[in-house]
Design an enzyme around this catalytic site. Structure first.
Site, PDB file in Angstrom:
ATOM      1  N   VAL A  59      64.822  14.298  35.040  1.00  0.00           N
ATOM      2  CA  VAL A  59      64.366  15.160  33.949  1.00  0.00           C
ATOM      3  C   VAL A  59      63.547  16.321  34.510  1.00  0.00           C
ATOM      4  O   VAL A  59      62.662  16.121  35.350  1.00  0.00           O
ATOM      5  CB  VAL A  59      63.515  14.361  32.932  1.00  0.00           C
ATOM      6  N   ILE A  86      61.432  13.127  38.457  1.00  0.00           N
ATOM      7  CA  ILE A  86      60.974  14.409  37.915  1.00  0.00           C
ATOM      8  C   ILE A  86      61.577  15.550  38.717  1.00  0.00           C
ATOM      9  O   ILE A  86      61.386  15.646  39.934  1.00  0.00           O
ATOM     10  CB  ILE A  86      59.436  14.492  37.948  1.00  0.00           C
ATOM     11  N   LYS A  87      62.309  16.419  38.031  1.00  0.00           N
ATOM     12  CA  LYS A  87      62.948  17.562  38.677  1.00  0.00           C
ATOM     13  C   LYS A  87      61.957  18.729  38.716  1.00  0.00           C
ATOM     14  O   LYS A  87      61.470  19.173  37.682  1.00  0.00           O
ATOM     15  CB  LYS A  87      64.216  17.948  37.924  1.00  0.00           C
ATOM     16  N   VAL A  88      61.700  19.204  39.919  1.00  0.00           N
ATOM     17  CA  VAL A  88      60.722  20.279  40.123  1.00  0.00           C
ATOM     18  C   VAL A  88      61.398  21.415  40.889  1.00  0.00           C
ATOM     19  O   VAL A  88      62.036  21.180  41.917  1.00  0.00           O
ATOM     20  CB  VAL A  88      59.513  19.762  40.929  1.00  0.00           C
TER      21      VAL A  88
END
Length: 225
Positions: A59, A86-88
């Site tokens: 996400v 977590i997509k950063v």
């Protein structure tokens, strides 16, 4: 090898989760918008219910500063579950956020990657996955396959545990190219997956087998014998 689906379409996720060896689902705000997922967290929880906890869910954060990204991540983990990746984005602020989140033990997928340099920075941040945008790189005259090959070689040499999760494909050949180059994982859009099985030759072969069987045993299946 890991194969993920890049979508937030629940019907598509259910179908392909039943038919393919899916490792997980990747999402981003554009995908959620396309799926008309107004209540984002409800949609993400629904995806998790379909794929279960053994498969990964990725996400994207949308904050511009590292601090905002960290806050986004905390909310996502709170609303969905603590195992979400977590997509950063791999920007200066994103790299700072990656460092802060890794200290908290958060799973990280580095995104918005268009260069080998970005991948090395993400690798040094010890992210779990690095997501180079294959077709977008090609459109910018970047040799995406060579970039992946170089990073895969460096990762092996240095003992890095960061996996290459190639993304943004225009066709099946690009998926194959990414895997051939050394990507440990790919995430593929539903349209590209469907096209992989749309070859008329496949249908013709299946129909031919069925007809030959019926010539041998009219009106019967193998399980009828």
């Amino acid at each position: 090898m890991e194969f993920m689906l890049d979508t937030a379409d629940l019907a598509a996720i259910e179908y392909w989760n039943d038919h393919l060896q899916l490792s997980g689902i990747t999402t981003n705000p554009t995908i959620l918008k396309k799926a008309a997922a107004v209540d984002v967290f409800d949609r993400l929880r629904a995806i998790r219910k379909i794929i279960g906890t053994a498969k990964c869910l990725h996400v994207q954060v949308v904050g511009e500063s590292a601090e905002e990204m960290v806050k986004d991540a905390a909310r996502i983990l709170q609303e969905v579950d603590q195992s979400v990746y977590i997509k950063v984005p791999t920007t200066p602020e994103g790299l700072k956020a990656m460092k802060l989140l890794k200290r908290k033990g958060v799973h990280i997928t580095a995104t918005a990657i268009y260069s080998e340099f970005q991948m090395y920075q993400a690798m040094m941040a010890k992210v779990d996955y690095m997501a180079p945008y294959f077709n977008r790189m090609v459109n910018q005259n970047v040799d995406a396959k060579q970039v992946i090959a170089n990073v895969a070689k460096t990762g092996k040499r240095t003992g890095s545990k960061s996996k290459i999760l190639a993304a943004s494909f225009h066709n099946v050949q690009e998926v194959t190219d990414a895997l051939d180059a050394g990507a440990q994982a790919v995430t593929v859009g539903v349209d590209v997956v469907a096209s992989a099985f749309a070859n008329p030759a496949i249908s013709a072969a299946v129909a031919g087998f069925a007809q030959d069987w019926q010539d041998l045993h009219p009106g019967k299946h193998v399980y009828d014998l």
